[in-house]
Design a protein around this motif. Structure first.
Motif, PDB file in Angstrom:
ATOM      1  N   LEU A   1      -8.631  -1.363   5.111  1.00 19.97           N
ATOM      2  CA  LEU A   1      -7.974  -1.954   3.943  1.00 19.97           C
ATOM      3  C   LEU A   1      -8.096  -3.477   3.975  1.00 19.97           C
ATOM      4  O   LEU A   1      -8.406  -4.121   2.968  1.00 19.97           O
ATOM      5  N   PHE A   2      -7.884  -4.048   5.142  1.00 24.26           N
ATOM      6  CA  PHE A   2      -7.998  -5.498   5.312  1.00 24.26           C
ATOM      7  C   PHE A   2      -9.419  -5.967   4.974  1.00 24.26           C
ATOM      8  O   PHE A   2      -9.607  -6.914   4.208  1.00 24.26           O
ATOM      9  N   VAL A   3     -10.417  -5.299   5.543  1.00 29.33           N
ATOM     10  CA  VAL A   3     -11.810  -5.670   5.283  1.00 29.33           C
ATOM     11  C   VAL A   3     -12.142  -5.466   3.812  1.00 29.33           C
ATOM     12  O   VAL A   3     -12.790  -6.311   3.176  1.00 29.33           O
ATOM     13  N   GLY A   4     -11.689  -4.360   3.242  1.00 28.78           N
ATOM     14  CA  GLY A   4     -11.934  -4.098   1.824  1.00 28.78           C
ATOM     15  C   GLY A   4     -11.322  -5.151   0.922  1.00 28.78           C
ATOM     16  O   GLY A   4     -11.936  -5.584  -0.060  1.00 28.78           O
ATOM     17  N   LEU A   5     -10.112  -5.571   1.243  1.00 28.57           N
ATOM     18  CA  LEU A   5      -9.471  -6.629   0.450  1.00 28.57           C
ATOM     19  C   LEU A   5     -10.242  -7.935   0.558  1.00 28.57           C
ATOM     20  O   LEU A   5     -10.411  -8.646  -0.444  1.00 28.57           O
ATOM     21  N   LEU A   6     -10.707  -8.268   1.749  1.00 27.54           N
ATOM     22  CA  LEU A   6     -11.507  -9.487   1.908  1.00 27.54           C
ATOM     23  C   LEU A   6     -12.792  -9.397   1.088  1.00 27.54           C
ATOM     24  O   LEU A   6     -13.180 -10.365   0.409  1.00 27.54           O
ATOM     25  N   LEU A   7     -13.463  -8.253   1.159  1.00 26.96           N
ATOM     26  CA  LEU A   7     -14.696  -8.079   0.379  1.00 26.96           C
ATOM     27  C   LEU A   7     -14.427  -8.182  -1.119  1.00 26.96           C
ATOM     28  O   LEU A   7     -15.205  -8.802  -1.859  1.00 26.96           O
ATOM     29  N   SER A   8     -13.341  -7.596  -1.580  1.00 27.41           N
ATOM     30  CA  SER A   8     -13.048  -7.636  -3.014  1.00 27.41           C
ATOM     31  C   SER A   8     -12.694  -9.051  -3.483  1.00 27.41           C
ATOM     32  O   SER A   8     -12.960  -9.408  -4.624  1.00 27.41           O
ATOM     33  N   MET A   9     -12.107  -9.840  -2.613  1.00 28.14           N
ATOM     34  CA  MET A   9     -11.770 -11.218  -2.978  1.00 28.14           C
ATOM     35  C   MET A   9     -13.021 -12.074  -3.169  1.00 28.14           C
ATOM     36  O   MET A   9     -13.027 -12.990  -3.984  1.00 28.14           O
ATOM     37  N   PHE A  10     -14.082 -11.783  -2.426  1.00 26.08           N
ATOM     38  CA  PHE A  10     -15.285 -12.606  -2.480  1.00 26.08           C
ATOM     39  C   PHE A  10     -16.421 -11.963  -3.286  1.00 26.08           C
ATOM     40  O   PHE A  10     -17.530 -12.464  -3.282  1.00 26.08           O
ATOM     41  N   THR A  11     -16.129 -10.850  -3.942  1.00 26.96           N
ATOM     42  CA  THR A  11     -17.118 -10.192  -4.790  1.00 26.96           C
ATOM     43  C   THR A  11     -16.543 -10.108  -6.206  1.00 26.96           C
ATOM     44  O   THR A  11     -15.796  -9.174  -6.517  1.00 26.96           O
ATOM     45  N   PRO A  12     -16.876 -11.070  -7.049  1.00 27.88           N
ATOM     46  CA  PRO A  12     -16.312 -11.073  -8.405  1.00 27.88           C
ATOM     47  C   PRO A  12     -16.728  -9.829  -9.199  1.00 27.88           C
ATOM     48  O   PRO A  12     -17.876  -9.404  -9.166  1.00 27.88           O
TER      49      PRO A  12
ATOM     50  N   GLY B   1     -14.115  -4.819  -8.573  1.00 27.66           N
ATOM     51  CA  GLY B   1     -13.039  -3.853  -8.784  1.00 27.66           C
ATOM     52  C   GLY B   1     -12.503  -3.295  -7.477  1.00 27.66           C
ATOM     53  O   GLY B   1     -12.380  -3.995  -6.483  1.00 27.66           O
ATOM     54  N   LEU B   2     -12.195  -2.009  -7.486  1.00 23.95           N
ATOM     55  CA  LEU B   2     -11.603  -1.361  -6.316  1.00 23.95           C
ATOM     56  C   LEU B   2     -12.631  -0.802  -5.337  1.00 23.95           C
ATOM     57  O   LEU B   2     -12.259  -0.346  -4.257  1.00 23.95           O
ATOM     58  N   LEU B   3     -13.923  -0.834  -5.705  1.00 24.05           N
ATOM     59  CA  LEU B   3     -14.946  -0.223  -4.858  1.00 24.05           C
ATOM     60  C   LEU B   3     -14.971  -0.789  -3.430  1.00 24.05           C
ATOM     61  O   LEU B   3     -14.969  -0.007  -2.474  1.00 24.05           O
ATOM     62  N   PRO B   4     -14.938  -2.112  -3.222  1.00 22.83           N
ATOM     63  CA  PRO B   4     -14.939  -2.611  -1.840  1.00 22.83           C
ATOM     64  C   PRO B   4     -13.698  -2.180  -1.049  1.00 22.83           C
ATOM     65  O   PRO B   4     -13.784  -1.906   0.144  1.00 22.83           O
ATOM     66  N   ILE B   5     -12.570  -2.091  -1.725  1.00 19.95           N
ATOM     67  CA  ILE B   5     -11.335  -1.683  -1.039  1.00 19.95           C
ATOM     68  C   ILE B   5     -11.444  -0.230  -0.595  1.00 19.95           C
ATOM     69  O   ILE B   5     -11.144   0.108   0.553  1.00 19.95           O
ATOM     70  N   VAL B   6     -11.906   0.621  -1.496  1.00 16.51           N
ATOM     71  CA  VAL B   6     -12.046   2.044  -1.167  1.00 16.51           C
ATOM     72  C   VAL B   6     -13.092   2.243  -0.079  1.00 16.51           C
ATOM     73  O   VAL B   6     -12.898   3.030   0.857  1.00 16.51           O
ATOM     74  N   MET B   7     -14.216   1.526  -0.177  1.00 21.06           N
ATOM     75  CA  MET B   7     -15.266   1.648   0.842  1.00 21.06           C
ATOM     76  C   MET B   7     -14.772   1.156   2.205  1.00 21.06           C
ATOM     77  O   MET B   7     -15.031   1.781   3.233  1.00 21.06           O
TER      78      MET B   7
END
Length: 173
Positions: free
Chosen positions: A89-100, A103-109
Motif C-alpha cells: 500500500l505504501f509503495v502503491g501510494l508513492l507510485l500513484s503520487m508520482f504518476t499523474p 488512478g488507483l492502478l498503482p495502489i492496487v498493483m
C-alpha cells in the motif's frame, strides 16, 4: 572509547574501554533488580557523588527466552499477508503520487505485489525451519543480582550514602 570531543581513550575508570574488560572497583551495594541498582546510582548522582567512577555489574547473567505464541502456517501466512499489504500500500501510494492520471492502478498493483512477495518469502522462510521453531519468543539478558561498584577512593563514602538511602527506603515502604 575515543570521542570526537576529547580524542581520549579509556583511562583510569572513566569512559568505556575499547575491548571487553572485567569491571574494577569495590562493591558499595547489591540489589535484586536492575531498577533498584539504577535507583541507587540515581541517588548517588543526585547527591554529588562522582558517578563516573560507578559501574553496575549484573552477576550470574542468564538468557531468558519467553515463549509468547505457537506458530502455524496460518499465523505465518496471515502475518506475512498483513505486513505485505501495508508495504505494498505504501509503495502503491508513492507510485500513484508520482504518476499523474494513473488512478488507483498503482495502489492496487502495489498492494497485490506486496502481499504476494511477502507470502512467498514467509512460506520459504517458515518451510525451511521444518518445524524446528514452531513458536514465537522474546529473549532478554537478566542477572540474579546487580552490584554497584566504585573506585576505592570513593567506596567508603558510597557505602555510607547507599546505607542511608536504603534505611530511608525501608522506613518509607
Amino acid at each position: 572509547m575515543t570521542t570526537a570531543f576529547t580524542g581520549a581513550a579509556f583511562a583510569g575508570g572513566q569512559g568505556t574501554p575499547r575491548v571487553p574488560t572485567l569491571p574494577s572497583g569495590w562493591p558499595i551495594g547489591s540489589y535484586d533488580s536492575y531498577d533498584e541498582a539504577q535507583r541507587a546510582v540515581d541517588h548517588l548522582a543526585g547527591n554529588d557523588f562522582p558517578v563516573t567512577d560507578v559501574t553496575i555489574v549484573g552477576v550470574e547473567p542468564m538468557l531468558v527466552e519467553r515463549v509468547s505464541a505457537k506458530l502455524s502456517w496460518g499465523k505465518v501466512l496471515g502475518g506475512a499477508a498483513m505486513s505485505g499489504a501495508w508495504f505494498g500500500l505504501f509503495v502503491g501510494l508513492l507510485l500513484s503520487m508520482f504518476t499523474p492520471g494513473a488512478g488507483l492502478l498503482p495502489i492496487v498493483m502495489g498492494l497485490g505485489a506486496g502481499i504476494v512477495f511477502s507470502l512467498i518469502f514467509a512460506a520459504i522462510s517458515y518451510g525451511a525451519t521444518k518445524g524446528r521453531r514452531g513458536f514465537v519468543s522474546t529473549s532478554q539478558l537478566v542477572a540474579k543480582r546487580y552490584d554497584v561498584l566504585t573506585q576505592p577512593r570513593n567506596a567508603e563514602q558510597g557505602r555510607e550514602m547507599l546505607a542511608r538511602f536504603s534505611m530511608r527506603a525501608h522506613a518509607l515502604g
